[in-house]
Design an enzyme around this catalytic site. Sequence first.
Site, PDB file in Angstrom:
ATOM      1  N   ARG A 233      10.092   2.953   9.817  1.00 21.59           N
ATOM      2  CA  ARG A 233      10.072   4.414  10.398  1.00 21.59           C
ATOM      3  C   ARG A 233       8.920   4.202  11.624  1.00 21.59           C
ATOM      4  NH1 ARG A 233       6.197   7.632   6.033  1.00 21.59           N
ATOM      5  NH2 ARG A 233       4.776   5.906   5.757  1.00 21.59           N
TER       6      ARG A 233
ATOM      7  N   GLU B  96       3.074  11.436  10.482  1.00 24.35           N
ATOM      8  CA  GLU B  96       2.160  10.359  10.769  1.00 24.35           C
ATOM      9  C   GLU B  96       2.102   9.578  12.033  1.00 24.35           C
ATOM     10  OE1 GLU B  96       1.219   9.779   5.924  1.00 24.35           O
ATOM     11  OE2 GLU B  96       2.452   8.209   7.023  1.00 24.35           O
TER      12      GLU B  96
ATOM     13  N   GLU C 247      -0.710  16.064   2.755  1.00 20.41           N
ATOM     14  CA  GLU C 247      -0.125  15.135   1.714  1.00 20.41           C
ATOM     15  C   GLU C 247      -1.339  14.613   0.720  1.00 20.41           C
ATOM     16  OE1 GLU C 247       2.063  11.738   2.798  1.00 20.41           O
ATOM     17  OE2 GLU C 247       3.269  12.847   4.181  1.00 20.41           O
TER      18      GLU C 247
ATOM     19  N   TRP D  21       1.684   2.112  -2.974  1.00 22.85           N
ATOM     20  CA  TRP D  21       1.556   1.236  -1.704  1.00 22.85           C
ATOM     21  C   TRP D  21      -0.081   0.709  -1.655  1.00 22.85           C
ATOM     22  CZ3 TRP D  21      -2.277   3.287   1.088  1.00 22.85           C
ATOM     23  CH2 TRP D  21      -2.228   4.707   0.903  1.00 22.85           C
TER      24      TRP D  21
ATOM     25  N   LYS E 249      10.166   4.692  -4.529  1.00 24.11           N
ATOM     26  CA  LYS E 249      10.724   5.216  -5.715  1.00 24.11           C
ATOM     27  C   LYS E 249       9.873   5.385  -6.853  1.00 24.11           C
ATOM     28  CE  LYS E 249      12.757   0.955  -6.964  1.00 24.11           C
ATOM     29  NZ  LYS E 249      12.453   0.275  -5.864  1.00 24.11           N
TER      30      LYS E 249
END
Length: 687
Positions: free
Chosen positions: A119, A158, A314, A322, A363
């Site tokens: 991204r 972001e 968030e 992560w 996930k």
Amino acid sequence: MEKKVPPISSKLPVFMHGADYNPDQWLHDPKVFEEDIRLMKLAHCNVMAVGIFSWATLEPAEGEFNFEWLDHVLDTFAGNGLYAWLATPSGARPAWMSQKYPEVLRVQANRTRNLHGFRHNHCFTSPVYREKVAIMNSKLAERYASHPAVVGWHISNEFGGDCHCDYCQDAFRAWVKRKYGTLEALNRAWWTTFWSHTYTDWSQVESPAPHGETQVHGQNLDWKRFVTDQTIDFYKHEIAPLKAANADLPCTTNMMDLFYDLDYRKFAEVLDVISWDAYPTWHEAASEGNIASWFAFNHDLFRTLKQKPFMLMESTPSLTNWQPVSKLKRPGMHRLSSLQAVAHGSDTVQYFQWRKSRGSSEKFHGAVVDHVGHEHTRVFKDVSSLGETLAGLTEVIGTTVPAEAAILFDWDNRWAVNDAQGPRNGGIHYEKTVVQHYRALWEQGVPTDIIGSEDDLSKYKLLLVPMAYLLREEAGARIEQFVRDGGTVAVTYWSGVVNENDLCYLNGFPGPLRSTLGIWAEEIEGLHDHDRNGIVLQAGNALGLDGSYQVHELCELIHAEGADVLAVYEDDFYAGRPALTVHAFGKGKAYYLAARVSDPAFYDAFYGRLIKDAGVRRAIDAELPAGVTAQLRSDGASDYVFILNFSGAACEIGLNQAGYVDAETGETVSGRVELQQHGVRILKRKV
């Protein structure tokens, strides 16, 4: 008189509580969406950020648009008392676009173009990408700008990174040409005579590259400034059709934890409301003080950017996937960490993510709804309980933080410090140093703003200036006037070294602050990691402090030029030379700390005395145990004191005044206040 700012959205004048929601991942199973609506209401959630990475679903092929699924989501929200921050999907482009128009993909500093994937892998300068974004955003605006469920626009996601393609090179050359006007001025500002790097044609100017130019510090600095400006320009391009359709809908983009690549203070100027994403690594140690103070600093920074409440866009309701270790939140930590944001000025608590993705890279990232798909989980209960708490705190919405202390923190100074090539290339630790000084105020419950060098200083009584290596003449003059008018400033080593072009001052360091501080810094020594020195407080010093403290990493050799010496070095060839000074200047005082003190007790004692002498307001008049802090929000008629326990153990504090009530229960509170492990108490008092 009440002093509140308007709520973020008049449609939802309460605490916003919700999450990033990706219904486009579940279009194959309509029952999932039906269940999500039920669960959202059960969790006391009222807002979702929708469509953040949905471009391929909205436009599956070039020019073929599919909005029916989004119509259904927003219409269902409106029918169930739910709201949306509707996102523009520019954070990740569809594969068809990368295939047909490879120019939209970024080029790295080594001049290699990326493949499709990940991204933020797009060029902000690309005419094609800008055209496609304008088409998409225009269609979204036309369809949803007046939708009853939409409370605002979530622009991209972001922002970060840079591109070194030919379009960006041309844009950078145009940027520096506008700034400097002539090559002569550019060469002088960048000091390109060093190593014969003089530019003789604008076409020779390029972005820094690992196989090219990296040693012209002014050029490195201007490239970072350009990247910020180009990113802001892209953001403004994004919002143009949205504002044209409905100028009243607020626009935001989610920022990140002390993010390095973009100057958020400049970015804040074009945002309607600040939002950011906080992911602390809780439970690294028995006490949460280091993590809590770091994120408190961030909360105060993002609140100060516009001097009004911000959005926690968030956070994780449980864990991340992560970080080096994906640690579960212990009981009570979800409430504590969420209310920490509220205490520092957030009017929202939102999460990534609402429902766990079934596949791909996130996930196993925490979510309100786990893969099991129901409400009978510990995390869901924590979220629901917090939702109830927030629903009962509506009177706090719009209140502000009445800070009388501030810390100076500029992005271009940060970039310049880390590019200085000395005195410690093994770790200059600028950011950790700033937060170390901040923590001494945090520990004592002092509301604090994190300001830039162009901000107004007149509202403050105490100003901390750690490692202001890059300090403009105008900023030095502003600080000088602040002290002259009665303010107290505390400055550290490695300040006032270079100007805005990263050129060293020639009139002696600390440059524009030399007269204000009454000292001259002759040399600075970088210490090896195993090296230690010490500072010794002088007997009978004006602060009334005594003892000695260990120092490490950096020691500056200074001369007192009118300043009084409060402490001297203990060892090495500069033993006995000044290490801490104070200069009475005008109506105020200017302190200078010449070494990096490693012992937190020094900062607690030093700033504790400065806070008292300057008359700086604390959130609460009470002795706070280590790891327990108090933060303050106020509407001018009532104060809301948040007492937050990051100590890792249950504890209690004694109240030194009466008149408190519990903001959640309405009960009178006096005497001693008990705090459970990871506990929070919110006390209300009349001003």
